[in-house]
Every structure is written in C-alpha cells, then in structure tokens.
Design a protein around this motif. Structure first.
Motif, PDB file in Angstrom:
ATOM      1  N   TRP A 139      21.424  -8.448   0.066  1.00 11.38           N
ATOM      2  CA  TRP A 139      20.096  -8.125   0.621  1.00 11.38           C
ATOM      3  C   TRP A 139      19.091  -8.152  -0.518  1.00 11.38           C
ATOM      4  CZ3 TRP A 139      16.629  -4.146  -0.415  1.00 11.38           C
ATOM      5  CH2 TRP A 139      15.617  -3.912   0.517  1.00 11.38           C
ATOM      6  N   ARG A 140      17.990  -8.887  -0.326  1.00 12.71           N
ATOM      7  CA  ARG A 140      16.922  -8.940  -1.333  1.00 12.71           C
ATOM      8  C   ARG A 140      15.626  -8.470  -0.686  1.00 12.71           C
ATOM      9  NH1 ARG A 140      17.666 -12.289  -5.985  1.00 12.71           N
ATOM     10  NH2 ARG A 140      19.802 -13.129  -6.041  1.00 12.71           N
ATOM     11  N   GLY A 141      15.068  -7.400  -1.228  1.00 11.84           N
ATOM     12  CA  GLY A 141      13.827  -6.855  -0.697  1.00 11.84           C
ATOM     13  C   GLY A 141      12.687  -7.060  -1.675  1.00 11.84           C
ATOM     14  N   ARG A 142      11.475  -7.338  -1.121  1.00 17.12           N
ATOM     15  CA  ARG A 142      10.298  -7.557  -1.951  1.00 17.12           C
ATOM     16  C   ARG A 142       9.185  -6.610  -1.521  1.00 17.12           C
ATOM     17  NH1 ARG A 142      12.866 -12.372  -1.242  1.00 17.12           N
ATOM     18  NH2 ARG A 142      11.965 -12.622   0.841  1.00 17.12           N
ATOM     19  N   PRO A 143       8.261  -6.295  -2.437  1.00 17.98           N
ATOM     20  CA  PRO A 143       7.228  -5.306  -2.119  1.00 17.98           C
ATOM     21  C   PRO A 143       6.191  -5.767  -1.101  1.00 17.98           C
ATOM     22  CG  PRO A 143       6.882  -6.219  -4.317  1.00 17.98           C
ATOM     23  CD  PRO A 143       8.210  -6.718  -3.844  1.00 17.98           C
ATOM     24  N   ASP A 144       6.232  -7.042  -0.697  1.00 14.76           N
ATOM     25  CA  ASP A 144       5.288  -7.485   0.342  1.00 14.76           C
ATOM     26  C   ASP A 144       5.812  -7.195   1.738  1.00 14.76           C
ATOM     27  OD1 ASP A 144       7.330  -9.299   0.586  1.00 14.76           O
ATOM     28  OD2 ASP A 144       6.101 -11.080   0.195  1.00 14.76           O
ATOM     29  N   GLY A 145       6.990  -6.555   1.816  1.00 10.20           N
ATOM     30  CA  GLY A 145       7.533  -6.179   3.116  1.00 10.20           C
ATOM     31  C   GLY A 145       8.523  -7.165   3.687  1.00 10.20           C
ATOM     32  N   THR A 146       8.872  -8.216   2.951  1.00 12.53           N
ATOM     33  CA  THR A 146       9.848  -9.196   3.436  1.00 12.53           C
ATOM     34  C   THR A 146      11.189  -8.986   2.752  1.00 12.53           C
ATOM     35  OG1 THR A 146       9.248 -10.821   1.744  1.00 12.53           O
ATOM     36  CG2 THR A 146       8.006 -10.869   3.817  1.00 12.53           C
ATOM     37  N   TYR A 147      12.235  -9.438   3.417  1.00 16.09           N
ATOM     38  CA  TYR A 147      13.565  -9.375   2.807  1.00 16.09           C
ATOM     39  C   TYR A 147      14.408 -10.520   3.335  1.00 16.09           C
ATOM     40  CZ  TYR A 147      15.425  -7.294   7.143  1.00 16.09           C
ATOM     41  OH  TYR A 147      15.816  -7.055   8.441  1.00 16.09           O
ATOM     42  N   THR A 148      15.430 -10.875   2.579  1.00 10.50           N
ATOM     43  CA  THR A 148      16.386 -11.901   3.000  1.00 10.50           C
ATOM     44  C   THR A 148      17.773 -11.290   3.047  1.00 10.50           C
ATOM     45  OG1 THR A 148      16.772 -12.653   0.731  1.00 10.50           O
ATOM     46  CG2 THR A 148      15.002 -13.744   1.965  1.00 10.50           C
ATOM     47  N   LEU A 149      18.601 -11.879   3.895  1.00  8.31           N
ATOM     48  CA  LEU A 149      19.962 -11.380   4.066  1.00  8.31           C
ATOM     49  C   LEU A 149      20.910 -12.583   4.015  1.00  8.31           C
ATOM     50  CD1 LEU A 149      21.296  -8.590   4.731  1.00  8.31           C
ATOM     51  CD2 LEU A 149      21.432  -9.378   7.090  1.00  8.31           C
ATOM     52  N   ARG A 150      21.992 -12.442   3.248  1.00 10.27           N
ATOM     53  CA  ARG A 150      22.953 -13.542   3.117  1.00 10.27           C
ATOM     54  C   ARG A 150      24.365 -12.979   3.121  1.00 10.27           C
ATOM     55  NH1 ARG A 150      25.299 -16.512  -1.338  1.00 10.27           N
ATOM     56  NH2 ARG A 150      24.297 -15.066  -2.802  1.00 10.27           N
ATOM     57  N   LYS A 151      25.214 -13.602   3.916  1.00 15.80           N
ATOM     58  CA  LYS A 151      26.622 -13.217   3.926  1.00 15.80           C
ATOM     59  C   LYS A 151      27.332 -13.948   2.792  1.00 15.80           C
ATOM     60  CE  LYS A 151      26.774 -12.507   8.938  1.00 15.80           C
ATOM     61  NZ  LYS A 151      27.408 -12.933  10.207  1.00 15.80           N
ATOM     62  N   LEU A 152      28.085 -13.201   2.020  1.00 24.01           N
ATOM     63  CA  LEU A 152      28.791 -13.786   0.887  1.00 24.01           C
ATOM     64  C   LEU A 152      30.125 -14.379   1.332  1.00 24.01           C
ATOM     65  CD1 LEU A 152      28.163 -10.990  -1.788  1.00 24.01           C
ATOM     66  CD2 LEU A 152      26.799 -13.038  -1.332  1.00 24.01           C
ATOM     67  N   GLU A 153      30.510 -15.453   0.664  1.00 19.12           N
ATOM     68  CA  GLU A 153      31.766 -16.098   1.029  1.00 19.12           C
ATOM     69  C   GLU A 153      32.964 -15.269   0.590  1.00 19.12           C
ATOM     70  OE1 GLU A 153      31.775 -20.031  -0.516  1.00 19.12           O
ATOM     71  OE2 GLU A 153      30.050 -20.683   0.710  1.00 19.12           O
ATOM     72  N   SER A 154      32.858 -14.652  -0.589  1.00 19.45           N
ATOM     73  CA  SER A 154      33.975 -13.834  -1.081  1.00 19.45           C
ATOM     74  C   SER A 154      33.725 -12.370  -0.748  1.00 19.45           C
ATOM     75  CB  SER A 154      34.137 -14.012  -2.585  1.00 19.45           C
ATOM     76  OG  SER A 154      32.933 -13.646  -3.251  1.00 19.45           O
ATOM     77  N   GLY A 185       0.825  -1.216   0.000  1.00 16.50           N
ATOM     78  CA  GLY A 185       0.000   0.000   0.000  1.00 16.50           C
ATOM     79  C   GLY A 185       0.852   1.256   0.000  1.00 16.50           C
ATOM     80  N   MET A 186       1.979   1.222   0.731  1.00 17.49           N
ATOM     81  CA  MET A 186       2.882   2.372   0.729  1.00 17.49           C
ATOM     82  C   MET A 186       3.479   2.601  -0.649  1.00 17.49           C
ATOM     83  SD  MET A 186       5.060   2.406   4.261  1.00 17.49           S
ATOM     84  CE  MET A 186       5.879   3.859   3.664  1.00 17.49           C
ATOM     85  N   ILE A 187       3.798   1.513  -1.340  1.00 14.66           N
ATOM     86  CA  ILE A 187       4.380   1.650  -2.670  1.00 14.66           C
ATOM     87  C   ILE A 187       3.377   2.275  -3.629  1.00 14.66           C
ATOM     88  CG2 ILE A 187       5.273   0.344  -4.646  1.00 14.66           C
ATOM     89  CD1 ILE A 187       6.441  -1.598  -2.507  1.00 14.66           C
ATOM     90  N   ASP A 188       2.108   1.921  -3.474  1.00 14.72           N
ATOM     91  CA  ASP A 188       1.072   2.543  -4.303  1.00 14.72           C
ATOM     92  C   ASP A 188       1.000   4.046  -4.025  1.00 14.72           C
ATOM     93  OD1 ASP A 188      -1.425   2.429  -6.042  1.00 14.72           O
ATOM     94  OD2 ASP A 188      -2.241   3.248  -4.183  1.00 14.72           O
ATOM     95  N   ILE A 189       1.133   4.429  -2.750  1.00 14.47           N
ATOM     96  CA  ILE A 189       1.143   5.854  -2.400  1.00 14.47           C
ATOM     97  C   ILE A 189       2.343   6.543  -3.032  1.00 14.47           C
ATOM     98  CG2 ILE A 189       1.441   7.475  -0.483  1.00 14.47           C
ATOM     99  CD1 ILE A 189      -0.186   5.550   1.250  1.00 14.47           C
ATOM    100  N   LEU A 190       3.516   5.881  -2.983  1.00 11.77           N
ATOM    101  CA  LEU A 190       4.714   6.468  -3.577  1.00 11.77           C
ATOM    102  C   LEU A 190       4.524   6.725  -5.062  1.00 11.77           C
ATOM    103  CD1 LEU A 190       7.589   4.342  -2.000  1.00 11.77           C
ATOM    104  CD2 LEU A 190       6.938   6.653  -1.390  1.00 11.77           C
ATOM    105  N   SER A 191       4.022   5.730  -5.784  1.00 14.98           N
ATOM    106  CA  SER A 191       3.954   5.824  -7.243  1.00 14.98           C
ATOM    107  C   SER A 191       2.846   6.735  -7.717  1.00 14.98           C
ATOM    108  CB  SER A 191       3.783   4.429  -7.846  1.00 14.98           C
ATOM    109  OG  SER A 191       2.602   3.815  -7.354  1.00 14.98           O
ATOM    110  N   ASN A 192       1.759   6.844  -6.939  1.00 12.59           N
ATOM    111  CA  ASN A 192       0.610   7.613  -7.420  1.00 12.59           C
ATOM    112  C   ASN A 192       0.432   8.961  -6.743  1.00 12.59           C
ATOM    113  OD1 ASN A 192      -0.419   5.638  -9.310  1.00 12.59           O
ATOM    114  ND2 ASN A 192      -1.009   4.403  -7.535  1.00 12.59           N
TER     115      ASN A 192
END
Length: 607
Positions: free
Chosen positions: A141-156, A15-22
């Motif tokens: 870091w991967r973010g999605r518009p449903d409000g979730t995100y994942t975080l992963r430490k890279l080996e290199s 819903g926030m993203i809709d507010i941002l875009s419109n």
C-alpha cells in the motif's frame, strides 16, 4: 418544496495534514509514537488468537540527510486487502465490526483513524507491506498526502506482520537520525513488554529493557526500593528519596508517585507521565491527580482512560474523575499509614511539603487527626509543630491574617501570650477546627484590639498629669478617624501599637480603592464608605513605658506634640505592614521635614 439531493463532504487531505502538524500534535516526532502504537496494537491482536506468540518491533535506519529512510516492522496480526481499504482509506473510521474490535480497543491507525497520517509530517509517501496472519496475499500500500493511494498484491508471501517505510522529506531528516530515533523509541516504548530492536550502520541493539515486575504490580515496589528510585530518576529526570505506590480498585490504573525532593509552589504546574496500554501517551498530564497532590511527580500506567484525538491527553469525564479520586486515596492512605507506623518518614515529607499536607487536612478530618502533631506553624514561641504547641497546655490564640500577626507578635510575646500565625493559606481553618479534632484543644482567634486587654491602665495621678497632652494628641489624629489612648505595656522598646477593628479595616480598604480607581467608580466607593465613618475608628495605643512617649507626655502639650504624635502614628502603620493612604504618606513626609527643620534650628541656635 423542491426535492433535496444528498452530497458527500470532500476532504482536503493536505489541509488535514497541516492541521495535524501545526495544531493537533505537539511535534512531528509523534509519528514514531503512532507507528509504535500501531505495531503494538497489531501484536496484541495476534496474541488474542495465538497466546504463545512472541511479539517484536524492529526499526532500521539507512542513508543520511534527505536520503534518510526508516523502516518499522512488527510481527503482529497484519491486514487483509479488505482491512486496508476499510481502515487506511477512511479517515476517522473505527476498527469495530458489529461490536467487536479487529485490533483491540485501540485500532491499527489509532482510535480516530488519523494516527498513520502523522507520518506525512516527515515523509511525502508512506509505503506499507503487510501480510495478514489469517492468510491471503501479501499487500503493498502506498499513500500520498494528496489523498490518493495505490494497492498491489505481491507475488511472494511475506511473514505475518507489517512493514512501514518512510523517506525523510526536506528539513525533517533530524527525526531520522539514529540518536533521535533511539531516544524517541525509549521515550515512548520504555514500558512495552515486546522488545524494540534498532539496526543502524551494521549494528543492532535492543532499546527498551525488560519491564521490572513491580511496574504492573505496584504492591511489590517497596521490596525493590532502590530499583524504583533509580527508575524514577531515569524516566523523570530527578533524584527522589521516597515514593508512594498507586493503584485503583479495579487494578486497571496504577503507578508510582515520587515525592519531590524540594518544596514546590502551590500554583506550580503539575505534570506526570502517563502510559496508555504501556505506551507513553502524555508527559504533561496535569489532571490525573487531585489538586492537593502537588508534592509528587508520577509515572502512571492505565488501560481504561480515553485519550483525546491527539492521544496526548485524556478526556475529562466520569471515568477520569473516578481514577483521580482513587489515586488520591492511595496517597492519602499511605500518609495515614506513615502516621501510625513510620512517623519519621512522615516528618521528612512534611518538612518539605507542609502546604500540601495542610490542604489535604482541611478537607479530610481523619487525615488531619492522624498527622496534626507534625504540622509546622509559626508562633510567638518560635517555629514549632502543632503537637509541640499543644504540649504547652495553653490557649492557642491565632491571627486570621499575616499582617495582624506581624503587628501583634512582639506585643503578644512580651505579654507571654501564645499566638500562632494563621495568616498563611489553610492555617486559620486548621486552627479553628482543631478542637473538633483534638479533645481538650483550646483555640481562639486573636483580634488586634484583644491584645489591649493585657495593657495596664494609667493610675489617677498619671491620667491627670497627661490629660491635656492626651487630648491634643487625640485631636491631631481625628482627621484619620483614629483615637489615641495612653497605656503601659511590653515591650518597652515599642512606642506605639495601631489596631484596626474589622469595620474600620473595611472602610480603610474602600478609601484606598477609591484613591486608585477612576473618578466615577471612586464616587461610588465614597458613598459606600460615607455610611460607615461614624463608627469605624482605629486606635493608636501609646506606650508610656517607652522613654520617647514618656518624655513626650511629661508636662503640658507644646506646639511640636501634634507633629510627633503623627510621626508615631505613621511609624505604627509601617510596623503593622498597613498600606498607607496618600494623606498618610504626605503626613510622613511633612513630619520628616519638620524634624529636619527643628534639627537645623537647634544647630543654628547653638552657634
């Protein structure tokens, strides 16, 4: 009273993203501005700890259509794992920690913590790879518009900085096309001190040129005149011939005010391009200069104004008010300097933008004193500057309205009166205050009835010969509360002059409003006007020098005299640009019909 429990607001990110875009942002294209701002903020933060660091922004495009992807990479300060959780996962969170800024005055994701979310307007996922310059593991870091995100430490380990990857979602691939991206990068980042490089189709090129020295030292602009004018044309889309450097007292806001090469309407929307920390923040800023400065279009750069949530405008606060006043003072001082040392240049500006100059002169006596000689006015001596009119060494009569000037100019000119049209905005005020500015100047407001003082009265013989006809003429206009007076005056081509004292003008306006108002309101206006009718009389001067009037009043009155006088009355109203009442319009129509009937009777009588 029962114990209360504490709950936490739930945020609907989609819903926030809709507010941002419109609603918040003007266009989805601002996602690139937000990414570019984050990158330059990160570079600025790294420079604080590594002064010799050479910042750079790299953009790469790949694919086409719905498979279009965009990479934006900076070599700035980067983020640690704690930074990612704190700043990318908490919307509206500041980048301050105990009073200190992690990434300068503008945070990595914008002052309001929502800048990165603008990317969801064009992509269904934001992928970020970052490595903090202070050490630690590299983070994905991967973010999605449903409000979730994942975080992963890279080996290199990556080099310090941040990469952001976006894939176009349906119907947004236009914003990933090379031509669009190149234009937007230059649009927002033209003044950035860091190179912006764009790679696409195996080609790599720098987008933004090296900013010229005068950009942040406006006092050098005059030395690079041609370059400054060329830069204004490129950034503002118009060919300019003159400019005024701008600078505030603390040096934190400056710019170039380009003098528009064409006249502009007083009510025209004023818009300027403003760069905050070298990033374009607004191209429609209409409140950063005083109202009177509508004759310039500006490029302005600042690091002290506070942007709104959309980062496309500025808060109207004391800081903006101070900056606006100081930028206006820059323009005012330059114009005053022209009056002292470069009058030809000032005259050129005045020829196009006299209205703006007059608006400033009304507010500022010092400015008025410097430029009064070049201000243009319309007068019975032609279109002249105020200095040329004063050189006539005559009293400057002026009218307070355009209608009065139009009514009186021919008569005043024939009487050799110097009358200036003060009916346009600011002009009557300037003429009234001129004696305070110029020692020895004599200005007087001219009322319509004052012109009659130069008329010649009839001698005793003429008064006796025209007495009866004059009385009949006077009676014919009594229902209009208008007296008829016979005089002799110039020009002879003018048969009649209608004059309207102020009280009569007020009554006339009330009656006209009553004709056009609802019945209940009209009765109120009628009561208001009724108390004025006794003394509110207009005067119709009939010119006995005019052959039509002379013939009309030669001998005793006949039956046609009232109609002909009424026609002269209607003609005088039209010549003076007075709005006519319904009764007066009916009078004009009846008079025309009478003239037609008399003409037809004359033709029939001659058969």
């Amino acid at each position: 009273m029962s114990d209360s429990e504490e709950y936490r607001f739930q945020v609907n990110l989609s819903g926030m993203i809709d507010i941002l875009s419109n609603h918040l942002y003007s266009s989805p294209r601002v996602f690139l501005r937000e990414l570019l701002q984050n990158a330059t903020d990160a570079i600025t933060a790294r420079l604080d700890s590594e002064p010799g660091h050479r910042g750079e922004v790299f953009v790469e495009l790949a694919g086409s259509g719905e498979n279009s992807t965009l990479l934006l990479q900076d070599n700035g300060v980067g983020l640690t794992e704690d930074d990612v959780h704190e700043f990318l996962a908490m919307i509206g969170h500041s980048s301050k920690r105990g009073g200190a800024e992690l990434l300068g005055e503008t945070s990595f994701i914008g002052r309001f913590g929502i800048g990165l979310l603008s990317c969801f307007m064009v992509s269904d996922e934001i992928v970020m790879l970052t490595q903090s310059a202070s050490g630690g593991p590299s983070i994905e870091w991967r973010g999605r518009p449903d409000g979730t995100y994942t975080l992963r430490k890279l080996e290199s380990s990556l080099t310090p900085g941040t990469k952001v990857y976006l894939r176009a979602k349906p119907e947004t691939d236009l914003f990933f096309e090379a031509g669009t991206v190149e234009l937007d990068l230059l649009h927002y980042g033209a003044l950035l001190p860091y190179p912006i490089r764009l790679a696409e189709g195996g080609r790599e090129r720098r987008i933004n040129p090296e900013p010229p020295a005068w950009i942040f030292s406006p006092n050098l602009a005059d030395v690079h005149r041609d370059e400054v004018l060329r830069f204004g044309e490129e950034r503002l889309g118009e060919r300019f011939r003159d400019f005024i450097p701008l600078r505030t007292a603390n040096g934190r806001t400056g710019g170039i005010a380009y003098v528009l090469p064409h006249a502009v309407n007083l009510n025209a929307k004023r818009s300027h391009k403003v760069y905050l920390k070298r990033m374009l923040i607004s191209e429609q800023a209409d409140n950063i200069l005083p109202e009177w400065a509508f004759f310039v279009k500006c490029l302005i750069w600042t690091d002290e104004l506070q942007p709104t949530a959309s980062r496309e405008h500025f808060y109207e606060n004391e800081q903006l008010e101070r900056v606006r006043g100081e930028l206006g003072e820059s323009i005012r001082s330059e114009l005053i300097g022209m009056g002292a040392s470069d009058q030809q240049r000032l005259r050129r500006i005045l020829e196009l933008h006299a209205l703006s100059m007059k608006s400033l002169a009304v507010e500022d006596d010092e400015f008025y004193r410097m430029i009064y000689r070049w201000l243009p006015f319309e007068s019975t001596y032609g279109h002249k500057t105020l200095g040329e009119l004063l050189d006539e060494r005559r009293t400057l009569y002026y009218t307070a309205s355009l209608d009065h000037y139009r009514q009186l100019r021919h008569v005043a000119s024939a009487q050799s009166l110097l009358v200036v049209n003060g009916g346009y905005i600011y002009e009557a005020e300037l003429l009234q205050s001129l004696p305070r500015i110029v020692s020895g100047a004599d200005t007087r407001r001219l009322l319509p009835e004052d012109v009659s003082l130069a008329f010649t009265d009839l001698n005793a013989e003429e008064r006796s010969a025209t007495l009866q006809a004059a009385r009949a003429a006077d009676l014919s206009l009594q229902r209009f509360r208008c007296r008829v007076l016979l005089k002799r005056f110039k020009p002879t081509e003018l048969p009649a002059l209608f004059t309207l004292p102020e009280e009569a003008a007020t009554l006339r306006s009330i009656e006209r409003a009553g004709e056009e108002s609802p019945q209940a309101f009209a009765s109120v206006l009628g009561s208001l006007g009724g108390s004025m009718q006794g003394s509110a009389q207009s005067i119709l001067y009939l010119n006995l020098n005019n052959p039509v009037v002379d013939k009309l009043f030669a001998g005793p009155p006949n039956a046609k005299l009232p109609t002909l006088v009424e026609m002269l009355y209607a003609n005088a109203l039209m010549m003076g640009h007075y709005p006519m009442s319904r009764q007066e319009l009916a009078l004009l129509n009846a008079g025309i019909l009478s003239l037609i009937d008399w003409s037809m009777e004359s033709e029939q009588g001659g058969e």
